[in-house]
Design a protein around this motif. Structure first.
Motif, short mmCIF file in Angstrom:
data_model
loop_
_atom_site.label_atom_id
_atom_site.label_comp_id
_atom_site.label_asym_id
_atom_site.label_seq_id
_atom_site.Cartn_x
_atom_site.Cartn_y
_atom_site.Cartn_z
N UNK A 183 0.83 -1.20 0.00
CA UNK A 183 0.00 0.00 0.00
C UNK A 183 0.87 1.26 0.00
N UNK A 184 1.92 1.23 0.79
CA UNK A 184 2.81 2.38 0.83
C UNK A 184 3.52 2.59 -0.50
N UNK A 185 3.94 1.48 -1.14
CA UNK A 185 4.63 1.58 -2.42
C UNK A 185 3.70 2.08 -3.51
N UNK A 186 2.45 1.61 -3.49
CA UNK A 186 1.47 2.07 -4.48
C UNK A 186 1.26 3.57 -4.39
N UNK A 187 1.12 4.06 -3.16
CA UNK A 187 0.90 5.49 -2.99
C UNK A 187 2.16 6.29 -3.33
N UNK A 188 3.32 5.73 -3.02
CA UNK A 188 4.57 6.43 -3.35
C UNK A 188 4.71 6.59 -4.85
N UNK A 189 4.42 5.51 -5.59
CA UNK A 189 4.53 5.58 -7.05
C UNK A 189 3.44 6.46 -7.65
N UNK A 190 2.22 6.30 -7.15
CA UNK A 190 1.12 7.11 -7.68
C UNK A 190 1.34 8.59 -7.40
N UNK A 191 1.96 8.90 -6.24
CA UNK A 191 2.14 10.29 -5.87
C UNK A 191 3.17 11.00 -6.75
N UNK A 192 3.96 10.24 -7.48
CA UNK A 192 4.84 10.87 -8.46
C UNK A 192 4.01 11.63 -9.50
N UNK A 193 2.74 11.24 -9.60
CA UNK A 193 1.85 11.96 -10.50
C UNK A 193 1.72 13.43 -10.13
N UNK A 194 1.79 13.73 -8.83
CA UNK A 194 1.73 15.13 -8.38
C UNK A 194 2.91 15.90 -8.94
N UNK A 195 4.12 15.31 -8.81
CA UNK A 195 5.33 15.97 -9.31
C UNK A 195 5.28 16.10 -10.83
N UNK A 196 4.81 15.06 -11.49
CA UNK A 196 4.70 15.09 -12.96
C UNK A 196 3.77 16.20 -13.41
N UNK A 197 2.65 16.32 -12.69
CA UNK A 197 1.68 17.38 -12.99
C UNK A 197 2.30 18.75 -12.81
N UNK A 198 3.01 18.95 -11.71
CA UNK A 198 3.58 20.26 -11.41
C UNK A 198 4.60 20.69 -12.46
N UNK A 199 5.32 19.72 -13.01
CA UNK A 199 6.34 20.05 -14.00
C UNK A 199 5.74 20.21 -15.40
N UNK A 200 4.86 19.29 -15.80
CA UNK A 200 4.43 19.27 -17.19
C UNK A 200 3.18 20.09 -17.49
N UNK A 201 2.34 20.36 -16.49
CA UNK A 201 1.16 21.19 -16.76
C UNK A 201 1.55 22.59 -17.23
N UNK A 202 2.45 23.31 -16.52
CA UNK A 202 2.90 24.61 -17.03
C UNK A 202 3.69 24.48 -18.33
N UNK A 203 4.42 23.36 -18.46
CA UNK A 203 5.21 23.14 -19.68
C UNK A 203 4.32 23.13 -20.91
#
Length: 540
Positions: A183-203
């Motif tokens: 469960x912790x690993x799933x959330x850790x990997x899924x939460x990379x989506x937050x970082x991806x969003x922050x970088x690529x949405x403005x891009x």
């Protein structure tokens, strides 16, 4: 007999973790879309006329149907009746439909259309909901925000359904094994989506030198198509597992309405549910405003237009470095050889320092906040492994609440003091964001694996649904409250990058204080009733 058992997919570590990866990747894509407009709040105000109230109302609409139409409760019933694989595909399909509507709402095609005229003239008053003060729309709300809210409501139904489905799926594949780690690993990997969003949405919004917010949302729509494909692959894996084990999840132990009463009568369940609503309300709504908060509290100077730091390629390079941070840090948790473990850990730390340096050179708030999940990716597997083998779940929640309080108060009172310091402000921002991410990692690793200890296995889907429903009340309310508080505590017509965030941040810190007190209450209840929440998940 032993040979037969070893042949099932669930007893193969590789297949178990492959199933987890498919679920995590689907959630990764949904996390990106969930916050796709968060790092471009300033652009939404400039190009679509969304003030903080409109932005907050639209963001809070994601969970409106889940809360006020009780869709999430129905989702739990669907999950218990129909099983993981059917619900997984249904949730991905619903998310895709909602994502498409939201994309059209912010697109240039919507502007000036007859649909825009209709939304301008209608939905300004919703009977009953307006009287109760919980309407998802209001008079004067931009038409594009109203229509986007409609799409986000549909997306939210699918997203929260996916959340309880993933939790149930992990229980199915990992119960009696490394469940907290999973469960912790799933959330850790899924939460990379937050970082991806922050970088690529403005891009994507600024790609080619021409601002277009619809490009960012279109990027998210493509990812939701990928999420649907991931759930289809998982469907066939899950079906094969049931064929091997003889399980018939959707037919055994049919759901009964009376089961909800059994869940709601448990005081331990209620404490866990309230902890969720308090803790997540202090994190997810904050994510939607975090980039704008940094823009208002840091002195950022755009690099020269002809420099490497202003070029589109720097975004790709920085994201690759981010993946190295996450992959090396995550993999270091699974190494048995000490040399390999610390080599990977060293690579992860060096890559993290490089990433932070690039964020400083780029001078963009979104690339600074994108560091949010990186420490969580590193420590969540450690926490999950510790909880599986040693327990202390409630103690971890108490620690997480303390860190949460400290981070929000630092953003509110310390960060503004360093606004004139180009280096000092960014260092404080990075340190606080990393600690906040670490705090957030304590919740999935410790809280969610505790739920199966509180309720019967046959109603686990409904238990998760009830917790998510209660949690969704906060996820609806606090984005709206933050927006209203911002507009109320700042001069009318204030620039999107000159807002005072002190009051909203103090409000979020108060949620952490309440979560801390509940953590102590849960600890006392666990000790009195022997719920086993502090005990390890793996039994000898």
């Amino acid at each position: 007999m032993t040979q037969q058992i070893q042949k099932t997919l669930r007893d193969s570590a590789g297949m178990r973790w492959t199933a987890l990866l498919l679920l995590a990747m689907a959630m990764f894509c949904s996390y990106i879309f969930m916050d796709i407009l968060s790092p471009i709040k300033d652009l939404m105000q400039e190009t679509r006329g969304w003030d903080s109230t409109a932005f907050g109302t639209m963001q809070g609409s994601e969970v409106f149907l889940n809360v006020f139409v009780f869709f999430l409760i129905f989702a739990g019933i669907i999950l218990d009746k129909m099983g993981v694989r059917f619900t997984a595909i249904l949730s991905a399909a619903v998310m895709l439909v909602g994502a498409c509507i939201k994309w059209y709402a912010v697109s240039e095609s919507f502007m000036g259309s007859s649909l825009e005229v209709w939304f301008t003239q209608n939905l300004n008053y919703i009977p009953i909901f307006d009287e109760l003060g919980v309407s998802p729309f209001y008079e004067g709300m931009p038409a594009s925000a109203k229509f986007a809210a409609c799409g986000f409501m549909i997306f939210g139904c699918g997203c929260e359904m996916a959340g309880i489905t993933v939790s149930r799926g992990i229980v199915k594949w990992f119960k009696g094994r490394e469940m907290a780690l999973a469960m912790g690993s799933e959330m850790a990997l899924a939460r990379l989506g937050v970082a991806t969003c922050m970088i690529f949405s403005p891009f994507f919004a600024k790609l080619g030198g021409e601002v277009s917010v619809s490009r960012s949302v279109a990027f998210g729509v493509v990812l939701m198509c990928i999420a649907l494909m991931m759930t289809i692959v998982y469907f066939f894996m899950d079906k094969k597992l049931d064929a091997q084990t003889g399980e018939a999840e959707e037919k055994d132990d049919p759901f009964k309405i009376s089961d909800i009463g059994k869940i709601l009568s448990d005081s331990g369940f209620w404490i866990v549910a309230l902890l969720c609503v308090l803790y997540y309300s202090a994190i997810f709504p904050f994510q939607k405003y975090a980039v704008n908060m940094l823009q208002c509290n840091l002195s950022l100077t755009e690099p020269a237009g002809d420099s490497f730091w202003a070029s589109p390629s720097v975004t790709i390079v920085q994201y690759v470095i981010m993946l190295i941070v996450a992959a090396a840090g995550f993999a270091s948790n699974f190494q048995k050889k000490t040399n390999t473990k610390y080599t990977l850990l060293g690579i992860s730390i060096l890559a993290l320092i490089t990433y932070c340096y690039m964020g400083y050179m780029r001078q963009t708030a979104e690339s600074i906040f994108a560091v949010f999940p990186l420490l969580a990716v590193l420590i969540t597997p450690i926490l999950g492994n510790y909880l599986d083998n040693h327990g202390k779940a409630v103690s971890m929640l108490v620690l997480g609440s303390l860190l949460l309080i400290g981070c929000h108060l630092t953003f509110a009172f310390v960060l503004p003091l360093f606004k004139e310091s180009a280096v000092g402000g960014i260092i404080i921002a990075y340190a606080t964001i990393l600690v906040l991410g670490a705090s957030f990692s304590l919740v999935p690793a410790s809280l969610w694996p505790s739920v199966p200890k509180l309720v019967d296995a046959k109603v686990i889907g409904s238990a998760y649904a009830l917790i998510f429903w209660i949690q969704n009340i906060g996820l609806w309310l606090f984005p709206l409250l933050i927006g209203k508080v911002l507009d109320a505590t700042n001069p009318e017509g204030a620039s999107a990058t000159e807002l005072d965030y002190t009051a909203p941040l103090v409000m979020l810190a108060c949620l952490g204080v309440a979560a801390l007190l509940l953590g102590f209450v849960l600890k006392a209840i666990d000790k009195k009733k022997g719920l086993g929440l502090e005990e390890p998940n793996i039994k000898e």
